[in-house]
Design an enzyme around this catalytic site. Structure first.
Site, short mmCIF file in Angstrom:
data_model
loop_
_atom_site.label_atom_id
_atom_site.label_comp_id
_atom_site.label_asym_id
_atom_site.label_seq_id
_atom_site.Cartn_x
_atom_site.Cartn_y
_atom_site.Cartn_z
N TYR A 3 -8.81 -4.63 1.00
CA TYR A 3 -7.63 -3.86 0.55
C TYR A 3 -6.81 -4.70 -0.42
CZ TYR A 3 -3.04 -1.53 1.04
OH TYR A 3 -1.83 -0.91 0.81
N SER A 14 0.35 -3.20 -3.80
CA SER A 14 0.79 -3.73 -2.49
C SER A 14 1.08 -5.22 -2.64
CB SER A 14 -0.32 -3.54 -1.45
OG SER A 14 0.00 -4.24 -0.26
#
Ligand code: NAI
Length: 256
Positions: free
Chosen positions: A165, A151
């Site tokens: 995350y 990501s």
């Protein structure tokens, strides 16, 4: 696509968390490109079945296998089932991932951290291990390729939103680069895509009903990406066209 137009078999691809979103889009594109696809799912057997049905209706080959990537026995079973069903694995997409609700670090409970890291990084390690044991020439394999779905958050840190995350995806980037070095001369390429904001159900769990509009304003292109746009990049990284690309972290993020 009719069966007669089907491209020659490209190989066997295992995609984790492929019952929806980016994983499902990758499964459909991979099957259309000639891969036999193992559609891993965690809980939603019905959704995984729909992905398999869609592939088969297009003349492709796919099958679904339940496994929780955080559980080592499940991961071993997943790869064994894939071996038994279609033979030599040639491609792995470490796509399974979780994103918690928006929160600061000082509000995060240990259970959230455990889930984030066991899914996004430990699960990817276990799957990469099983793939290398099958693909690497050092293990008697004939080569292959791995793509990790990281990501852009890994670069930004996602302060005030989901630092756990972001940290897990930064670890995934390190896995990508380090593993790529380990197996570069054993016939295995390892790369990552780093999507920005992609239009999937993952954002529904953030707890912000306006999340899509909030993030859209941060993207230079002014829109979220589609699962297909990420899937196309994954397919390219896995293809022979990317034969000299390994250890790469490829942003798919509309300029962000
Ligand atoms: P999604 O929530 O639709 O897909 C995630 C998939 O992972 C789901 O199918 C889920 O069941 C599966 N999964 C979760 N825990 C699992 C476990 N323990 N075992 C097996 N499967 C498990 O979301 P999306 O967007 O398709 O996410 C796919 C990947 O893309 C994730 O790794 C995510 O972090 C990454 N990503 C997504 C972005 C976005 O904006 N949607 C941006 C950047 C990265």
């Amino acid at each position: 696509m009719t069966t007669s137009e089907k491209p020659a078999r490209t190989g066997v691809m295992l995609i984790t968390g492929a019952s929806r979103g980016i994983g499902a889009a990758t499964a459909r594109l991979a099957a259309a490109a000639g891969y036999v696809v193992c559609v891993n799912f965690h809980r939603d057997a019905q959704a995984a079945g729909q992905v398999v049905d869609a592939v088969r209706q297009e003349g492709g080959r796919a099958f679904a296998v339940q496994a929780d990537v955080t559980v080592e026995d499940d991961v071993v079973h997943l790869f064994t089932r894939c071996d038994e069903a279609f033979g030599r694995l040639t491609a792995l997409v470490n796509n399974a991932g979780v994103l918690g609700s928006l929160a600061r670090v000082d509000a995060m409970q240990s259970e959230r951290l455990r889930t984030t890291f066991s899914t996004n990084i430990s699960g990817a390690f276990l799957c990469a291990r099983e793939a290398v044991r099958r693909m690497s020439t050092a293990h008697g394999g004939a080569g292959g390729a791995i793509v990790n779905v990281s990501s852009r958050a890994a670069c930004f840190g996602a302060g005030g939103e989901y630092v756990d995350y972001a940290a897990s995806k930064a670890a995934l980037d390190a896995l990508t680069r380090g593993l790529a070095q380990e197996v570069a001369d054993e016939g295995v390429r390892v790369n990552a895509v780093r999507p920005g904001f992609i239009e999937t159900a993952m954002h529904d769990g953030t707890g912000d009903p306006d999340r899509r509009e909030t993030v859209r304003r941060r993207v230079p292109m002014g829109r979220l990406g589609t699962p297909d746009e990420v899937a196309q990049t994954i397919l390219w990284l896995l293809s022979e066209q990317a034969s000299y690309v390994t250890g790469a972290l490829l942003d798919v993020a509309g300029g962000r």
